[in-house]
Scaffold this active site. Structure first.
Site, PDB file in Angstrom:
ATOM      1  N   SER A  87       0.741  -1.184   0.191  1.00 20.96           N
ATOM      2  CA  SER A  87      -0.099  -0.085   0.046  1.00 20.96           C
ATOM      3  C   SER A  87       0.917   1.221  -0.229  1.00 20.96           C
ATOM      4  O   SER A  87       1.827   1.349   0.579  1.00 20.96           O
ATOM      5  CB  SER A  87      -0.974  -0.215   1.108  1.00 20.96           C
ATOM      6  OG  SER A  87      -1.622   1.191   1.321  1.00 20.96           O
ATOM      7  N   TYR A 100      -2.500  -0.086  10.034  1.00 21.04           N
ATOM      8  CA  TYR A 100      -2.629  -0.948   8.867  1.00 21.04           C
ATOM      9  C   TYR A 100      -1.384  -0.656   7.910  1.00 21.04           C
ATOM     10  O   TYR A 100      -0.914  -1.610   7.101  1.00 21.04           O
ATOM     11  CB  TYR A 100      -3.792  -0.039   8.030  1.00 21.04           C
ATOM     12  CG  TYR A 100      -3.950  -0.412   6.478  1.00 21.04           C
ATOM     13  CD1 TYR A 100      -4.119  -1.708   6.171  1.00 21.04           C
ATOM     14  CD2 TYR A 100      -3.634   0.538   5.582  1.00 21.04           C
ATOM     15  CE1 TYR A 100      -4.368  -1.960   4.671  1.00 21.04           C
ATOM     16  CE2 TYR A 100      -3.572   0.453   4.174  1.00 21.04           C
ATOM     17  CZ  TYR A 100      -4.092  -1.122   3.818  1.00 21.04           C
ATOM     18  OH  TYR A 100      -4.318  -1.426   2.379  1.00 21.04           O
TER      19      TYR A 100
END
Length: 347
Positions: free
Chosen positions: A130, A155
């Site tokens: 990501s 995350y």
């Protein structure tokens, strides 16, 4: 190229659905797995899955990747040539209140996939990282050679951990692994917790939209078809050990092992205010804006340096924000008729 058997984890998810459909259309055999959790509207996942199950050469298994025995049985019952690992607990803000979900899916689940690949001699593991790994970085565009040791959400930390775990397996077991750092993917069948979905729903219902950082956020919005093109190009070219890699000046995106990290984005950051203007034009309605400060875990801007992905596999995004938003709005109107939503993400 003869048809291969490809495992796509998270096949009922946004990117997994589009990738699976593309692979099936070009004649590959796809095994999809997903746990169909309720992080967002399960009906949307089921409807994506129904479209895939209507196609030949698709096989679905309901599997939670955090369940070691289930993952082991899945790998032992098949002979996968390539694994594309897209299943994960997504979302930056959800990680602030539900950290254990990220440990279970993104860490335990990932090591289960790595073990499945190495024990069953999978030829190439492609996995989702990501843009969030760039965390507190401010130099733009983000490059794969940049330091990413300062994540600002759990995350992001789990995605950075995935890259490190993959390198370990590439080094120890010569498992070819490629990590793709996705930059704000959008398009038809997208996630209901993302800003485009939320804004569209609110504008059509005449409700105000929450605009964080007073609209000064910038995101490298990347259309789903461009993302799928990049994934497929990478799948078809497993990484080789980098003969020029030096331990004196180590490049974190490559290695003496068969390991690569790439950004996959549009390289065209768009300010949130401009994004909203395009959406308003496509909807034919003006948004009422609730301007708010930045939220914890967010970053003010993202922009992908995609030179390496272009050089190595010829990746070149081709969809403008105007074209991509129009396609999303057309799909939304057809699918929902103007209803549905959840809580906002722009990462």
């Amino acid at each position: 190229m003869s048809p291969r058997k490809i495992l796509v984890t998270g096949a009922a998810g946004f990117i997994g659905f589009h990738l699976s459909r593309f692979l099936l259309d070009r004649g590959e055999s796809v095994v999809g797995c997903d746990n169909l959790n309720d992080y967002y509207d399960v009906r949307l996942k089921q409807d994506r899955l129904a479209l895939l199950e209507a196609l030949d050469a698709f096989e679905f298994h309901r599997v939670d990747i955090a369940d070691r025995d289930s993952v082991q049985r899945l790998f032992e019952s098949q002979a996968f040539d390539v694994v594309v690992h897209l299943a994960a607990q997504a979302g930056v803000r959800y990680s602030l209140t539900n950290p254990h979900a990220y440990v279970d899916s993104n860490l335990v689940g990932f090591v289960n996939l790595l073990e499945g690949c190495r024990r069953n001699e999978v030829g190439h593991l492609v996995y989702a990282s990501s843009s969030s790994v760039y965390g507190g970085n401010t130099r733009m565009p983000f490059a794969e050679s940049d330091n990413v040791d300062h994540p600002v959400s759990l995350y992001a930390a789990t995605k950075k951990a995935n890259e490190l775990m993959a390198h370990t397996y590439s080094h120890l077991y010569q498992l070819p692994t490629t990590g793709l750092r996705f930059f704000t993917v959008y398009g038809p069948w997208g996630r209901p917790d993302m800003a485009m979905f939320l804004f569209t729903k609110a504008i059509l219902e005449g409700r105000p939209i929450d605009v964080y950082n007073h609209g000064r956020m910038q995101r490298d919005f990347t259309y789903i078809d461009d993302i799928v093109d990049g994934i497929v190009r990478v799948m078809d070219k497993p990484p080789q050990p980098d003969s020029e890699w030096s331990s004196d000046a180590p490049d974190p995106s490559s290695s003496q092992a068969p390991y690569k990290i790439y950004n996959i984005g549009n390289n065209q950051p768009v300010e949130l205010t401009r994004f909203i203007e395009v959406l308003e034009a496509c909807l034919g309605r003006e948004a009422e804006k609730n301007l708010l400060p930045m939220q914890p875990g967010d970053v003010p801007a993202t922009c992908a340096d995609i030179d390496r992905l272009h050089r190595d596999v010829g990746f070149q995004p081709a969809t403008s924000i105007e074209e991509g938003v129009a396609r999303f709005v057309d799909w939304y109107r057809e699918y929902y008729g103007g209803e549905q939503g959840a809580s906002s993400e722009t990462n």
